[in-house]
Design a protein around this motif. Structure first.
Motif, short mmCIF file in Angstrom:
data_model
loop_
_atom_site.label_atom_id
_atom_site.label_comp_id
_atom_site.label_asym_id
_atom_site.label_seq_id
_atom_site.Cartn_x
_atom_site.Cartn_y
_atom_site.Cartn_z
N HIS A 158 0.95 -5.21 -10.53
CA HIS A 158 -0.09 -4.30 -10.04
C HIS A 158 0.53 -3.30 -9.07
CE1 HIS A 158 0.20 -7.43 -6.95
NE2 HIS A 158 -0.20 -6.52 -6.09
N LEU A 159 -0.26 -2.35 -8.62
CA LEU A 159 0.23 -1.43 -7.61
C LEU A 159 -0.19 -1.92 -6.24
CD1 LEU A 159 -0.44 2.06 -9.22
CD2 LEU A 159 1.70 0.78 -9.14
N CYS A 160 0.69 -1.77 -5.28
CA CYS A 160 0.39 -2.17 -3.91
C CYS A 160 -0.83 -1.39 -3.41
CB CYS A 160 1.60 -1.86 -3.03
SG CYS A 160 1.28 -2.04 -1.27
N PRO A 161 -1.85 -2.10 -2.86
CA PRO A 161 -3.05 -1.40 -2.39
C PRO A 161 -2.78 -0.49 -1.19
CG PRO A 161 -3.16 -3.73 -1.85
CD PRO A 161 -1.95 -3.55 -2.72
N SER A 162 -1.64 -0.66 -0.54
CA SER A 162 -1.35 0.14 0.64
C SER A 162 -0.53 1.40 0.30
CB SER A 162 -0.61 -0.72 1.66
OG SER A 162 -0.19 0.06 2.75
N CYS A 163 0.56 1.23 -0.47
CA CYS A 163 1.45 2.37 -0.70
C CYS A 163 1.48 2.81 -2.16
CB CYS A 163 2.85 2.03 -0.22
SG CYS A 163 3.65 0.74 -1.20
N GLN A 164 0.74 2.12 -3.03
CA GLN A 164 0.65 2.49 -4.45
C GLN A 164 1.97 2.38 -5.19
OE1 GLN A 164 -2.49 2.90 -5.44
NE2 GLN A 164 -3.06 2.70 -3.30
N GLN A 165 2.90 1.59 -4.64
CA GLN A 165 4.15 1.34 -5.34
C GLN A 165 4.01 0.03 -6.13
OE1 GLN A 165 6.91 3.51 -5.29
NE2 GLN A 165 5.28 4.77 -4.37
N THR A 224 -7.32 -2.90 4.16
CA THR A 224 -7.75 -2.67 2.78
C THR A 224 -8.41 -3.93 2.28
OG1 THR A 224 -5.47 -3.19 2.20
CG2 THR A 224 -6.12 -0.89 2.07
N THR A 267 -9.14 -5.92 -0.33
CA THR A 267 -8.78 -6.15 -1.71
C THR A 267 -8.13 -7.51 -1.86
OG1 THR A 267 -7.27 -5.44 -3.47
CG2 THR A 267 -6.63 -4.90 -1.23
N CYS A 310 2.93 -4.99 -1.58
CA CYS A 310 4.30 -5.06 -2.06
C CYS A 310 5.17 -5.67 -0.95
CB CYS A 310 4.81 -3.67 -2.44
SG CYS A 310 5.04 -2.56 -1.04
N CYS A 349 5.60 -3.44 2.26
CA CYS A 349 4.44 -3.36 3.14
C CYS A 349 4.19 -4.70 3.83
CB CYS A 349 3.20 -2.94 2.36
SG CYS A 349 3.25 -1.21 1.84
#
Ligand SMILES: [Zn+2]
Length: 101
Positions: free
Chosen positions: A51-58, A84, A86, A91, A94
């Motif tokens: 998935h993508l990290c909810p904080s940095c979208q990586q 956040t 979620t 990641c 983070c």
């Protein structure tokens, strides 16, 4: 032997702030098989992600979501909850920066 170590290892509550491996991953690296090492390298590089990290979208990896019975993040000392709201894991980068609970 290939290693993601950047010679800047610092144990930050169970994760290395240099290479973002968990302490068990570092300790067991020598004895880990190629497949395990490749998996860790790939998740560190964001090649393997769930998935993508909810904080940095990586790209981020949750081993539970990938069908394993435990996750790399279990080796870490407990972090403060994020703002956040979620269920998705942060990641490694983070989570490493997140203050200890
Ligand atoms: Zn992140």
């Amino acid at each position: 032997m290939k290693t993601p170590c950047k010679a800047a290892c610092k144990n930050n509550g169970g994760i290395c702030s240099g290479c973002l491996r968990t302490i068990p991953e570092i300790v067991n690296w020598r004895d880990a098989d190629e497949e395990t090492r490749h998996h860790i390298m790939d998740t560190l590089a964001g090649i393997t992600s769930t998935h993508l990290c909810p904080s940095c979208q990586q790209p981020a990896q949750c081993d539970i979501a990938a069908g394993k019975s435990s996750c790399w993040c279990f080796a870490l000392e407990e972090r403060e909850a994020t703002e956040t709201n979620t269920d998705l894991c942060l990641c490694r980068a983070c989570l490493e920066k997140q203050p200890l609970a």
